[in-house]
Design a protein around this motif. Structure first.
Motif, PDB file in Angstrom:
ATOM      1  N   VAL A  42       0.845  -1.204   0.000  1.00 39.44           N
ATOM      2  CA  VAL A  42       0.000   0.000   0.000  1.00 39.44           C
ATOM      3  C   VAL A  42       0.875   1.248   0.000  1.00 39.44           C
ATOM      4  N   ASN A  43       1.979   1.197   0.745  1.00 42.92           N
ATOM      5  CA  ASN A  43       2.882   2.342   0.769  1.00 42.92           C
ATOM      6  C   ASN A  43       3.501   2.599  -0.606  1.00 42.92           C
ATOM      7  N   ALA A  44       3.819   1.542  -1.330  1.00 41.23           N
ATOM      8  CA  ALA A  44       4.386   1.711  -2.681  1.00 41.23           C
ATOM      9  C   ALA A  44       3.385   2.452  -3.565  1.00 41.23           C
ATOM     10  N   CYS A  45       2.112   2.129  -3.426  1.00 37.67           N
ATOM     11  CA  CYS A  45       1.078   2.841  -4.179  1.00 37.67           C
ATOM     12  C   CYS A  45       1.008   4.301  -3.727  1.00 37.67           C
ATOM     13  N   MET A  46       1.028   4.503  -2.419  1.00 35.12           N
ATOM     14  CA  MET A  46       0.949   5.877  -1.883  1.00 35.12           C
ATOM     15  C   MET A  46       2.103   6.755  -2.361  1.00 35.12           C
ATOM     16  N   GLN A  47       3.248   6.136  -2.566  1.00 33.99           N
ATOM     17  CA  GLN A  47       4.434   6.908  -2.990  1.00 33.99           C
ATOM     18  C   GLN A  47       4.439   7.167  -4.494  1.00 33.99           C
ATOM     19  N   THR A  48       3.441   6.628  -5.194  1.00 36.16           N
ATOM     20  CA  THR A  48       3.400   6.772  -6.651  1.00 36.16           C
ATOM     21  C   THR A  48       2.182   7.613  -7.005  1.00 36.16           C
ATOM     22  N   GLN A  49       2.425   8.798  -7.480  1.00 36.80           N
ATOM     23  CA  GLN A  49       1.306   9.726  -7.683  1.00 36.80           C
ATOM     24  C   GLN A  49       0.245   9.156  -8.620  1.00 36.80           C
ATOM     25  N   ARG A  50       0.661   8.444  -9.648  1.00 38.68           N
ATOM     26  CA  ARG A  50      -0.305   7.913 -10.618  1.00 38.68           C
ATOM     27  C   ARG A  50      -0.946   6.605 -10.164  1.00 38.68           C
ATOM     28  N   CYS A  51      -0.673   6.153  -8.950  1.00 43.33           N
ATOM     29  CA  CYS A  51      -1.290   4.907  -8.468  1.00 43.33           C
ATOM     30  C   CYS A  51      -2.681   5.236  -7.932  1.00 43.33           C
ATOM     31  N   VAL A  52      -3.709   4.738  -8.610  1.00 42.85           N
ATOM     32  CA  VAL A  52      -5.070   5.202  -8.336  1.00 42.85           C
ATOM     33  C   VAL A  52      -5.844   4.331  -7.358  1.00 42.85           C
ATOM     34  N   SER A  53      -5.419   3.077  -7.192  1.00 43.43           N
ATOM     35  CA  SER A  53      -6.212   2.213  -6.309  1.00 43.43           C
ATOM     36  C   SER A  53      -5.400   1.016  -5.823  1.00 43.43           C
ATOM     37  N   VAL A  54      -5.837   0.524  -4.676  1.00 40.21           N
ATOM     38  CA  VAL A  54      -5.342  -0.760  -4.167  1.00 40.21           C
ATOM     39  C   VAL A  54      -6.570  -1.633  -3.955  1.00 40.21           C
ATOM     40  N   SER A  55      -6.617  -2.770  -4.644  1.00 43.10           N
ATOM     41  CA  SER A  55      -7.721  -3.714  -4.453  1.00 43.10           C
ATOM     42  C   SER A  55      -7.183  -5.026  -3.911  1.00 43.10           C
ATOM     43  N   VAL A  56      -7.914  -5.585  -2.948  1.00 42.95           N
ATOM     44  CA  VAL A  56      -7.555  -6.913  -2.448  1.00 42.95           C
ATOM     45  C   VAL A  56      -8.431  -7.951  -3.146  1.00 42.95           C
ATOM     46  N   TRP A  57      -7.876  -9.178  -3.285  1.00 44.87           N
ATOM     47  CA  TRP A  57      -8.591 -10.181  -4.087  1.00 44.87           C
ATOM     48  C   TRP A  57      -9.453 -11.056  -3.176  1.00 44.87           C
ATOM     49  N   GLY A  58     -10.578 -10.455  -2.765  1.00 45.84           N
ATOM     50  CA  GLY A  58     -11.468 -11.087  -1.805  1.00 45.84           C
ATOM     51  C   GLY A  58     -11.576 -10.180  -0.592  1.00 45.84           C
ATOM     52  N   VAL A  59     -12.203 -10.691   0.457  1.00 43.25           N
ATOM     53  CA  VAL A  59     -12.400  -9.889   1.662  1.00 43.25           C
ATOM     54  C   VAL A  59     -11.852 -10.649   2.872  1.00 43.25           C
ATOM     55  N   SER A  60     -12.394 -11.852   3.086  1.00 43.34           N
ATOM     56  CA  SER A  60     -12.041 -12.608   4.290  1.00 43.34           C
ATOM     57  C   SER A  60     -11.426 -13.955   3.905  1.00 43.34           C
ATOM     58  N   ASP A  61     -10.608 -14.473   4.822  1.00 44.35           N
ATOM     59  CA  ASP A  61      -9.818 -15.674   4.534  1.00 44.35           C
ATOM     60  C   ASP A  61     -10.658 -16.888   4.130  1.00 44.35           C
ATOM     61  N   ASP A  62     -11.872 -16.978   4.659  1.00 42.87           N
ATOM     62  CA  ASP A  62     -12.692 -18.163   4.353  1.00 42.87           C
ATOM     63  C   ASP A  62     -13.209 -18.157   2.916  1.00 42.87           C
ATOM     64  N   HIS A  63     -13.202 -16.998   2.256  1.00 41.14           N
ATOM     65  CA  HIS A  63     -13.736 -16.946   0.898  1.00 41.14           C
ATOM     66  C   HIS A  63     -12.665 -16.614  -0.138  1.00 41.14           C
ATOM     67  N   SER A  64     -11.416 -16.891   0.200  1.00 37.45           N
ATOM     68  CA  SER A  64     -10.343 -16.597  -0.749  1.00 37.45           C
ATOM     69  C   SER A  64     -10.196 -17.713  -1.781  1.00 37.45           C
ATOM     70  N   TRP A  65      -9.662 -17.367  -2.957  1.00 42.00           N
ATOM     71  CA  TRP A  65      -9.355 -18.385  -3.984  1.00 42.00           C
ATOM     72  C   TRP A  65      -8.195 -19.281  -3.523  1.00 42.00           C
ATOM     73  N   ILE A  66      -7.445 -18.838  -2.483  1.00 40.14           N
ATOM     74  CA  ILE A  66      -6.350 -19.654  -1.939  1.00 40.14           C
ATOM     75  C   ILE A  66      -6.892 -20.340  -0.680  1.00 40.14           C
ATOM     76  N   PRO A  67      -7.189 -21.629  -0.738  1.00 36.33           N
ATOM     77  CA  PRO A  67      -7.966 -22.289   0.313  1.00 36.33           C
ATOM     78  C   PRO A  67      -7.394 -22.144   1.733  1.00 36.33           C
ATOM     79  N   ASN A  68      -6.123 -22.406   1.965  1.00 34.87           N
ATOM     80  CA  ASN A  68      -5.623 -22.364   3.349  1.00 34.87           C
ATOM     81  C   ASN A  68      -4.535 -21.328   3.560  1.00 34.87           C
ATOM     82  N   GLY A  69      -4.510 -20.330   2.711  1.00 36.93           N
ATOM     83  CA  GLY A  69      -3.408 -19.359   2.773  1.00 36.93           C
ATOM     84  C   GLY A  69      -3.632 -18.186   3.709  1.00 36.93           C
ATOM     85  N   GLU A  70      -4.864 -18.058   4.242  1.00 35.38           N
ATOM     86  CA  GLU A  70      -5.222 -16.921   5.115  1.00 35.38           C
ATOM     87  C   GLU A  70      -4.638 -15.608   4.577  1.00 35.38           C
TER      88      GLU A  70
END
Ligand code: G3I
Length: 338
Positions: free
Chosen positions: A283-311
């Motif tokens: 997130v800091n790398a994005c903040m330090q880059t003026q043209r970085c417009v968004s940070v999106s996470v791939w899912g919300v909570s660990d139980d519904h991630s595409w990575i089954p046991n990766g938390e």
């Protein structure tokens, strides 16, 4: 309680200073002017109460995790099913969030009819029809489209593009075709090239960099690069920010589009602390880059991630914020990592 009475008869009550109410941390507010986003999924939206609560409050931009992919939205030729994707778009509108469309040209999650025996001319028509119909349907509702997803080879520098139906039929014209069709339909949305493994300075991102330089030189429409950022614990590349900056210096927007940090091991306090540091770094790398417009996470909570046991996400299976959540807040607020 001590109560005093003045000679005038006025009763003085002691002034009770209320403890300041703790404000809940809302990441979408801390991210302004950037967007904080998530992949949204209709399997849980409105079906999992706590998921729905978090996703309704914390984010200002959404990407459908699967609902806009070709196999779901046009499963048969010229037969479109917009239902699940519409649900996410309407949800985003209802919470005042923007949308990233995902995606048009990808080698995966294609229906058989696309990924099989069409001639190059037929596939070209199918691609143009797909992009035109979907963009028309969502006109005015999508901030950015991942027009291109994961088209750069993992075998750079020997090979530039992935071997898939698009490059088999169109060669190096594949990406320009999709981008040109998209821009012709609608000039408003930002047109993205989205990929993984391009986050660090290295062979794959060098290859993308020269492909994009060529596009800009040749007038192929491209507005932005999406850096997926699917990382494993402790392995956020040290050159991430420098790499974001060099693409920004081409005059493009950049965005972190699919962030998660796979623990790839036991979920203990040490691991969660390292995961928090990793989230802060991205997130800091994005903040330090003026043209970085968004940070999106791939899912919300660990139980519904595409990575089954990766938390790998900022909320745990009970939808409670993890150390990673607070680290994201720190980074958006310009605070050092803890
Ligand atoms: O919908 C079917 C369901 O009908 C069937 O019963 C079930 C049986 O396995 O499969 C369901 O489809 C699954 C789909 O997710 C919806 O849950 C697919 O098998 C599964 O492969 C698919 O995985 C998605 C993956 O893309 C496909 O490549 C993940 O959810 C999604 O998170 C992931 O997202 C990608 C991005 O689009 C691009 N970047 C990488 C990222 C992670 O792989």
């Amino acid at each position: 309680m001590k109560v005093s009475t003045l000679s005038t008869g006025v009763v003085l009550l002691p002034l009770v200073l209320a403890a300041p109410a703790t404000q809940p941390i809302i990441l979408r507010n801390l991210a302004v002017p950037r967007f904080f986003g998530a992949a949204a999924n209709t399997s849980w939206l409105y079906h999992d109460k706590n998921y729905t609560e978090v996703i309704s409050t914390q984010f200002s931009i959404f990407t459908p995790e699967n609902e806009m992919k070709w196999e779901n939205i046009e499963p048969e030729p010229d037969s479109f099913d917009f239902g699940p994707a519409d649900e996410i778009v309407q949800f985003a509108e209802s919470v005042g969030a923007k949308m990233r469309g995902h995606n048009f040209m990808w080698g995966n999650q294609l229906p058989t009819w696309v990924n099989s025996s069409l001639t190059a001319t037929e596939l070209d028509k199918a691609l143009q029809n797909h992009i035109t119909t979907v963009m028309d349907h969502y006109r005015g509702k999508i901030y950015a489209w991942d027009v291109i997803n994961e088209m750069i080879s993992d075998n750079t520098p020997n090979e530039t593009f992935k071997d898939n139906i698009w490059t088999q039929k169109f060669g190096e014209e594949a990406m320009p075709k999709a981008l040109t069709y998209a821009r012709a339909v609608d000039q408003q949305p930002k047109l993205y090239i989205n990929d993984y493994g391009i986050e660090e300075l290295g062979s794959k991102s060098d290859t993308l960099y020269s492909v994009v330089q060529g596009f800009l030189r040749d007038g192929v429409p491209v507005d932005a690069i999406g850096f997926q950022c699917h990382f494993t614990l402790g392995q956020v590349p040290g050159t991430l920010q420098q790499n974001l900056q060099r693409f920004a210096d081409l005059g493009l927007d950049v965005a972190v589009t699919e962030l998660d940090i796979n623990l790839d091991g036991p979920g203990n306090a040490t691991a969660f602390a390292q995961q928090a540091k990793d989230y802060w770094t991205v997130v800091n790398a994005c903040m330090q880059t003026q043209r970085c417009v968004s940070v999106s996470v791939w899912g919300v909570s660990d139980d519904h991630s595409w990575i089954p046991n990766g938390e790998p996400l900022p909320w745990d299976a009970e939808k409670q914020p993890k150390p990673a959540f607070y680290a994201i807040a720190d980074a958006f607020e310009g605070m050092p990592e803890r």
